[in-house]
Scaffold this active site. Structure first.
Site, mmCIF file in Angstrom:
data_model
loop_
_atom_site.group_PDB
_atom_site.id
_atom_site.type_symbol
_atom_site.label_atom_id
_atom_site.label_comp_id
_atom_site.label_asym_id
_atom_site.label_seq_id
_atom_site.Cartn_x
_atom_site.Cartn_y
_atom_site.Cartn_z
ATOM 1 N N GLU A 188 -74.361 -35.406 40.082
ATOM 2 C CA GLU A 188 -74.533 -36.156 41.330
ATOM 3 C C GLU A 188 -73.276 -36.022 42.169
ATOM 4 O O GLU A 188 -73.109 -36.721 43.159
ATOM 5 C CB GLU A 188 -74.861 -37.612 41.044
ATOM 6 C CG GLU A 188 -73.853 -38.343 40.170
ATOM 7 C CD GLU A 188 -74.201 -39.803 39.973
ATOM 8 O OE1 GLU A 188 -74.271 -40.518 40.974
ATOM 9 O OE2 GLU A 188 -74.403 -40.212 38.814
ATOM 10 N N ASN A 239 -66.425 -43.209 32.605
ATOM 11 C CA ASN A 239 -67.766 -42.789 33.028
ATOM 12 C C ASN A 239 -67.780 -41.305 33.397
ATOM 13 O O ASN A 239 -66.887 -40.836 34.103
ATOM 14 C CB ASN A 239 -68.190 -43.628 34.245
ATOM 15 C CG ASN A 239 -69.683 -43.553 34.510
ATOM 16 O OD1 ASN A 239 -70.407 -42.795 33.856
ATOM 17 N ND2 ASN A 239 -70.145 -44.337 35.459
ATOM 18 N N THR A 285 -64.148 -48.411 36.023
ATOM 19 C CA THR A 285 -65.289 -47.719 35.396
ATOM 20 C C THR A 285 -65.443 -46.302 35.952
ATOM 21 O O THR A 285 -66.546 -45.776 36.027
ATOM 22 C CB THR A 285 -66.600 -48.527 35.552
ATOM 23 O OG1 THR A 285 -66.947 -48.613 36.947
ATOM 24 C CG2 THR A 285 -66.472 -49.922 34.995
ATOM 25 N N ASP A 319 -55.932 -59.404 33.727
ATOM 26 C CA ASP A 319 -55.690 -59.477 32.283
ATOM 27 C C ASP A 319 -56.208 -58.173 31.644
ATOM 28 O O ASP A 319 -57.401 -57.859 31.782
ATOM 29 C CB ASP A 319 -56.458 -60.690 31.736
ATOM 30 C CG ASP A 319 -56.295 -60.857 30.230
ATOM 31 O OD1 ASP A 319 -55.659 -59.990 29.589
ATOM 32 O OD2 ASP A 319 -56.817 -61.854 29.706
ATOM 33 N N HIS A 356 -76.642 -44.580 27.589
ATOM 34 C CA HIS A 356 -75.820 -44.194 28.741
ATOM 35 C C HIS A 356 -74.764 -45.285 28.935
ATOM 36 O O HIS A 356 -75.097 -46.476 28.970
ATOM 37 C CB HIS A 356 -76.701 -44.063 29.992
ATOM 38 C CG HIS A 356 -75.907 -43.992 31.250
ATOM 39 N ND1 HIS A 356 -74.969 -43.010 31.454
ATOM 40 C CD2 HIS A 356 -75.876 -44.779 32.354
ATOM 41 C CE1 HIS A 356 -74.396 -43.199 32.640
ATOM 42 N NE2 HIS A 356 -74.936 -44.268 33.206
ATOM 43 N N SER A 364 -76.957 -53.435 39.254
ATOM 44 C CA SER A 364 -77.220 -52.161 38.558
ATOM 45 C C SER A 364 -77.353 -52.389 37.048
ATOM 46 O O SER A 364 -78.118 -51.698 36.372
ATOM 47 C CB SER A 364 -76.133 -51.124 38.863
ATOM 48 O OG SER A 364 -74.933 -51.425 38.188
ATOM 49 N N SER A 395 -79.189 -44.485 38.250
ATOM 50 C CA SER A 395 -79.482 -45.465 39.295
ATOM 51 C C SER A 395 -80.472 -44.889 40.289
ATOM 52 O O SER A 395 -80.587 -43.675 40.448
ATOM 53 C CB SER A 395 -78.192 -45.851 40.004
ATOM 54 O OG SER A 395 -77.380 -46.590 39.126
ATOM 55 N N CYS A 400 -77.133 -40.629 37.322
ATOM 56 C CA CYS A 400 -76.689 -40.273 35.963
ATOM 57 C C CYS A 400 -77.819 -39.721 35.100
ATOM 58 O O CYS A 400 -77.586 -39.306 33.961
ATOM 59 C CB CYS A 400 -76.073 -41.494 35.282
ATOM 60 S SG CYS A 400 -74.697 -42.185 36.187
ATOM 61 N N LYS A 454 -74.651 -54.579 25.706
ATOM 62 C CA LYS A 454 -75.710 -55.281 26.447
ATOM 63 C C LYS A 454 -77.051 -54.584 26.189
ATOM 64 O O LYS A 454 -78.078 -55.223 25.996
ATOM 65 C CB LYS A 454 -75.417 -55.261 27.946
ATOM 66 C CG LYS A 454 -74.184 -56.047 28.375
ATOM 67 C CD LYS A 454 -73.972 -55.856 29.875
ATOM 68 C CE LYS A 454 -72.638 -56.388 30.368
ATOM 69 N NZ LYS A 454 -72.538 -57.823 30.447
#
Ligand code: COA
Length: 414
Positions: free
Chosen positions: A83, A306, A158, A31, A251, A208, A339, A115, A260
């Protein structure tokens, strides 16, 4: 210690092609609302052959130098956060130094920590200037990455790519840092990593997100304690400490992450400052403070995806483009996460010349001039060998990787 140090100007470089997430969702039988509303991403930049981390970084650096008429002789440090470098030994920064013609007498290095590497580079540059040892010189910090999880993986929607180059100096027209206030939170965790020799990252996606949120709470609380001690934010005021920041950039591996993060940040204040609170009321207030404090920082990120090290600074660029004039003289907060993990919450005051500076980056042109590609074309690009030379020459002002000659990577300028 000089206190007026920060970002004077910035420039952005993006791959020339972009994939719309609605198209990807349909091709994957998902979707489209999951990608667009659920993850908050509308488009993702797709690197073409020749558009590697060096080419993107050098293009951003050249734009920064030209748009702001910077004399290369005034630059004493070049640091690249990445990275997704191109060599185990020779840093991306070294290629960039040569490609854009920076002087011989300077520090040149890369910083790697997922990151977070760009923020580590940025703080090293700012503190180098603040300490006085820079002797009046400025620094260029570039965040350049190609975020790649692979076709048909959970991380596929992402992905993204790009570079953000920043001029760091004692004339911080865009953002003057509150040096000494930064809060940090780091831990040895396996939430995302990329073993040597692999092009795609290994990621425990949901874990993560938990690691990110836990790091945010730790780094923010440390920053808040220092900001309260300097009376830059206050408990007991009508607004929560985090609401006393005019805007926030987080970030964003995908834009929904900012929502979030903002919810968690507010919870730190609610738990520590208020103790008890009404959940229903908080849901409404979090939504309205998100629109007021955070939404502006997502305008560019939602159209690029990203950029690993560059995502936070693409967020800052979007925030400046949308509201620099209104933010002038006001304090904003930024959260960087890498991370592994390392994180930093820091703040600064937006400069009065920020609106004029950000105009020079011509961000609408950079984002708007890209070509929309089909899912078939995206899959073809993803299947290309890593070191395949480009099919078209670099555009005016841009750089492209052109091949390897006797183990030496070659680039051309447009
Ligand atoms: N309409 C609207 N929203 C929908 C939906 C639909 N039809 N279907 C799902 N969603 C929402 C989910 O509710 C969820 O939102 P929430 O987290 O607010 O609850 C969101 O879309 C993602 O769905 P989810 O099932 O969690 O997706 P996923 O299991 O496919 O994985 C990631 C999502 C981010 C974990 C995955 O893309 C990934 O691993 N990315 C790389 C790692 C990364 O970016 N980590 C971030 C920290 S550095």
């Amino acid at each position: 210690m000089k206190t007026s140090v920060g970002i004077e100007a910035l420039a952005v470089a993006l791959p020339r092609r972009t994939l719309h997430l609605e198209d990807l969702a349909r091709a994957r039988g998902v979707d489209p609302a999951k990608y667009v509303a659920g993850l908050g991403v509308r488009e993702m930049a797709v690197a073409d052959a020749g558009e590697d981390t060096v080419a993107l970084a050098a293009t951003a650096a050249r734009r920064l130098l030209e748009a702001n008429q910077i004399d290369p002789a005034t630059i004493g440090l070049l640091a690249v956060g990445t990275e997704t470098g191109v060599d185990h030994s020779k840093p991306v920064a070294s290629f960039v130094q040569g490609l854009v013609g920076l002087p011989r007498h300077m520090r040149v290095f890369d910083v790697q920590h997922a990151c977070y590497g760009g923020t580590a580079a940025l703080m090293a540059a700012a503190e180098w200037i603040a300490s006085g040892v820079a002797g009046g010189k400025s620094a260029i910090v570039i965040c350049s990455d190609i975020a790649r999880y692979g076709v048909k993986t959970a991380g596929e929607p992402t992905q993204g790519a790009g570079a953000v180059a920043m001029l760091v100096s004692a004339h911080p027209d865009l953002l003057s840092f509150d040096l000494g206030l930064n809060g940090t939170s780091s831990a040895h965790v396996f939430d995302f990593w990329r073993p040597l020799g692999r092009r795609e990252a290994v990621v425990d996606g949901h874990y993560s997100i938990d690691c990110y949120l836990e790091a945010l709470a730790g780094a923010y609380r440390e920053w808040r304690g220092k900001a309260e001690a300097r009376e830059l934010v206050r408990r007991g005021a009508s607004a929560l400490p985090s609401e006393q920041l005019a805007a926030l950039a987080y970030h964003v591996p995908f834009c929904k992450m900012a929502k979030k993060a903002h919810g968690r940040l507010r919870r730190c204040d609610l738990d520590d400052v208020l103790g008890a609170f009404d959940e229903g009321r908080e849901e409404r207030e979090a939504a309205s403070s998100f629109e007021r404090q955070v939404a502006h920082s997502l305008t560019l990120c939602a159209r690029v995806g990203n950029v690993y090290t560059g995502s936070l600074y693409l967020g800052l660029a979007g925030m400046m483009q949308e509201g620099a004039a209104a933010l002038a003289g006001k304090r904003i907060g930024l959260f960087s996460y890498g991370s592994g993990c390392a994180s930093e919450f820091f703040s600064g005051v937006v400069g009065t010349a920020a609106a004029a500076r950000i105009q020079r980056a011509k961000l609408n042109e950079v984002v708007g001039s890209r070509e929309r590609i089909t899912v078939d074309e995206y899959e073809r690009l993803m299947a290309l060998a890593a070191d395949r030379p480009p099919e078209i020459p670099p555009p005016p002002g841009g750089f492209r990787f052109t091949g390897i000659h006797e183990h030496r990577r070659q680039y051309s300028a447009g």
